[in-house]
Design a protein around this motif. Structure first.
Motif, PDB file in Angstrom:
ATOM      1  N   GLU A 149       5.388   3.844  -4.601  1.00  0.00           N
ATOM      2  CA  GLU A 149       4.276   3.671  -4.976  1.00  0.00           C
ATOM      3  C   GLU A 149       3.743   5.372  -5.710  1.00  0.00           C
ATOM      4  O   GLU A 149       3.516   5.190  -6.496  1.00  0.00           O
ATOM      5  CB  GLU A 149       3.094   3.480  -4.682  1.00  0.00           C
ATOM      6  CG  GLU A 149       2.098   2.965  -4.953  1.00  0.00           C
ATOM      7  CD  GLU A 149       1.097   2.064  -4.450  1.00  0.00           C
ATOM      8  OE1 GLU A 149       0.597   1.210  -4.356  1.00  0.00           O
ATOM      9  OE2 GLU A 149       0.331   3.000  -3.447  1.00  0.00           O
ATOM     10  N   ASP A 153       3.154   7.285  -9.643  1.00  0.00           N
ATOM     11  CA  ASP A 153       1.198   7.048  -9.479  1.00  0.00           C
ATOM     12  C   ASP A 153       1.358   8.324 -10.161  1.00  0.00           C
ATOM     13  O   ASP A 153       1.791   9.824 -10.249  1.00  0.00           O
ATOM     14  CB  ASP A 153       0.767   7.697  -7.500  1.00  0.00           C
ATOM     15  CG  ASP A 153      -0.116   8.016  -8.439  1.00  0.00           C
ATOM     16  OD1 ASP A 153      -1.085   7.130  -7.461  1.00  0.00           O
ATOM     17  OD2 ASP A 153      -1.388   9.175  -8.530  1.00  0.00           O
ATOM     18  N   HIS A 300      -9.538   1.014  -5.302  1.00  0.00           N
ATOM     19  CA  HIS A 300      -8.715   1.319  -6.784  1.00  0.00           C
ATOM     20  C   HIS A 300      -9.420   0.935  -7.893  1.00  0.00           C
ATOM     21  O   HIS A 300     -10.619   1.265  -7.987  1.00  0.00           O
ATOM     22  CB  HIS A 300      -7.428  -0.436  -7.330  1.00  0.00           C
ATOM     23  CG  HIS A 300      -6.562  -1.068  -6.261  1.00  0.00           C
ATOM     24  ND1 HIS A 300      -5.799  -0.556  -6.301  1.00  0.00           N
ATOM     25  CD2 HIS A 300      -7.977  -1.399  -5.536  1.00  0.00           C
ATOM     26  CE1 HIS A 300      -5.797  -1.599  -4.669  1.00  0.00           C
ATOM     27  NE2 HIS A 300      -6.799  -2.098  -4.316  1.00  0.00           N
ATOM     28  N   SER A 301      -8.672   2.365  -8.673  1.00  0.00           N
ATOM     29  CA  SER A 301      -9.027   2.408  -9.890  1.00  0.00           C
ATOM     30  C   SER A 301      -8.199   1.591 -11.409  1.00  0.00           C
ATOM     31  O   SER A 301      -7.549   1.019 -10.883  1.00  0.00           O
ATOM     32  CB  SER A 301      -9.358   3.579  -9.759  1.00  0.00           C
ATOM     33  OG  SER A 301      -8.207   4.927 -11.187  1.00  0.00           O
ATOM     34  N   ASP A 304      -4.937   2.863 -11.828  1.00  0.00           N
ATOM     35  CA  ASP A 304      -4.179   2.478 -10.783  1.00  0.00           C
ATOM     36  C   ASP A 304      -2.901   0.785 -11.538  1.00  0.00           C
ATOM     37  O   ASP A 304      -3.017   0.245  -9.734  1.00  0.00           O
ATOM     38  CB  ASP A 304      -4.477   2.115  -9.228  1.00  0.00           C
ATOM     39  CG  ASP A 304      -5.347   3.227  -8.784  1.00  0.00           C
ATOM     40  OD1 ASP A 304      -5.252   4.174  -8.692  1.00  0.00           O
ATOM     41  OD2 ASP A 304      -6.446   3.195  -7.889  1.00  0.00           O
ATOM     42  N   ARG A 305      -2.528   0.466 -12.124  1.00  0.00           N
ATOM     43  CA  ARG A 305      -2.942  -0.981 -12.856  1.00  0.00           C
ATOM     44  C   ARG A 305      -1.285  -0.973 -12.543  1.00  0.00           C
ATOM     45  O   ARG A 305      -0.868  -2.040 -11.548  1.00  0.00           O
ATOM     46  CB  ARG A 305      -2.570  -0.905 -14.023  1.00  0.00           C
ATOM     47  CG  ARG A 305      -4.340  -1.417 -14.880  1.00  0.00           C
ATOM     48  CD  ARG A 305      -4.809  -1.754 -15.970  1.00  0.00           C
ATOM     49  NE  ARG A 305      -4.266  -1.181 -16.610  1.00  0.00           N
ATOM     50  CZ  ARG A 305      -3.210  -0.756 -17.829  1.00  0.00           C
ATOM     51  NH1 ARG A 305      -2.912  -1.942 -17.462  1.00  0.00           N
ATOM     52  NH2 ARG A 305      -2.932   0.436 -18.303  1.00  0.00           N
ATOM     53  N   SER A 307      -0.121   0.913 -10.007  1.00  0.00           N
ATOM     54  CA  SER A 307       0.607   0.257  -8.846  1.00  0.00           C
ATOM     55  C   SER A 307      -0.031  -1.088  -8.319  1.00  0.00           C
ATOM     56  O   SER A 307       0.487  -2.348  -6.867  1.00  0.00           O
ATOM     57  CB  SER A 307       0.009   0.975  -7.688  1.00  0.00           C
ATOM     58  OG  SER A 307      -1.100   0.669  -7.073  1.00  0.00           O
TER      59      SER A 307
END
Ligand code: FES
Ligand code: CO
Length: 324
Positions: A149, A153, A300-301, A304-305, A307
């Motif tokens: 991950e 990122d 999440h933000s 972070d799609r 991840s």
């Protein structure tokens, strides 16, 4: 455990010489050795006689010899000699558990349970024009999914890799596209402004990557060269291959497929090393060590799609090792 049916890297090929080498995969202690035909053998690192570690022994007459009473085990695990009873012919049941082995990408791969699974695909390997080399291993006190991950990122670049892959003045991430593939997840159109994106950067440049998860513990990135740049047509790639040693510790390799033919191996490895040792302390600080698959477990933000898609993929594959 599905993970047992997948191929995992456990060592670099040149490390495995005739002499036995202890490694660990999915909590299982293994001993690797190379037979007279040059084929790597992977056995349970435990003698079936009195439980001594076979990796403390040596290779004799093309067999692995236990350090304790000298029982010898040939390729495939059959016991072929009990020195205390020289005339005894051990039956087929007198054997040590042996596992399937393959060598590819400069690494030795082991599968603990038979299945029809394939090695993870690293597409750049087939591009004969690119130069290939490995970096590592890195022993990291983090689960394999946390390490994957981190690799996917981009939002940490301006902080963890400030002055290298990002800067604090340019942390906004452009939107990128995420899709599921047959073997994982693909993110395209990932853009970042990087002060020092490779060994030869002389000024900051906008770079575009695709990121791909090709197996539960394997990911790769591909650099899309700018139009008109000297690298046009060269799709350089970095593969991340991880051995899940325990659910909270991993052994990591990077495989580079690059169009840089001038730099030494050492220079290329040093650049990769510089970047990874910036990631390592943060990775090792993350709690829980296992990657939470419940979307409510961490916040999440919208950046972070990728991840989130990776976590869904692990869940769909019924992965249990290194996740919670
Ligand atoms: Fe291995 Fe006795 S414990 S030979
Ligand atoms: Co990083």
């Amino acid at each position: 455990m599905t993970e047992r049916t997948l191929w995992h890297p456990v060592a670099q090929s040149p490390e495995v010489v005739t002499a036995p080498l202890p490694v660990q995969l999915l909590d299982q202690a293994l001993v690797l050795w190379r037979n007279a035909e040059g084929l790597v053998q992977a056995f349970n690192d435990r003698c079936p006689h009195r439980g001594a570690r076979l990796s403390m022994g040596r290779v004799e007459n093309g067999s692995l010899e236990c350090p304790y009473h000298g029982w010898q085990f040939s390729s495939g695990g059959q016991c072929v000699k009990v020195p205390a009873v020289p005339d005894f012919v051990p039956p087929p049941s007198q054997c040590v558990k042996s596992f399937e082995v393959q060598e590819d990408y400069g690494l030795v791969w082991v599968r603990l349970e038979a299945s029809d699974s394939q090695l993870p695909v690293f597409a750049a390997e087939a591009d004969t024009h690119l130069r290939k080399l490995n970096c590592g291993p890195y022993d990291v006190a983090a689960s394999a999914p946390r390490i994957i991950e981190n690799f996917l990122d981009m939002a940490h670049f301006g902080f963890v890799h400030e002055g290298w892959l990002g800067s604090r003045d340019a942390t906004a991430m452009a939107s990128y596209k995420v899709e599921a593939t047959a073997n994982g997840v693909l993110a395209t159109g990932c853009k970042a402004v990087q002060p020092q994106s490779n060994l030869h950067s002389t000024q900051a440049a906008e770079v575009e990557y695709t990121y791909e998860v090709t197996a539960p513990y394997t990911a790769l990135l591909t650099k899309i060269p700018e139009e008109g740049s000297s690298k046009q047509g060269w799709r350089e790639s970095i593969g991340l291959f991880i051995c899940p040693v325990t659910s909270e510790s991993s052994r990591v390799w990077f495989r580079l497929a690059v169009a840089d033919f001038e730099s030494s191996d050492e220079q290329l490895q040093t650049f990769q090393h510089t970047i990874f040792v910036q990631d390592q302390p943060v990775l090792e600080s993350q709690l829980p060590k296992a990657l939470p698959l419940d979307p409510r477990a961490e916040m999440h933000s919208s950046a972070d799609r990728m991840s989130a898609a990776y976590r869904r993929f692990l869940k769909s594959q019924a992965i249990t090792f290194g996740v919670c």
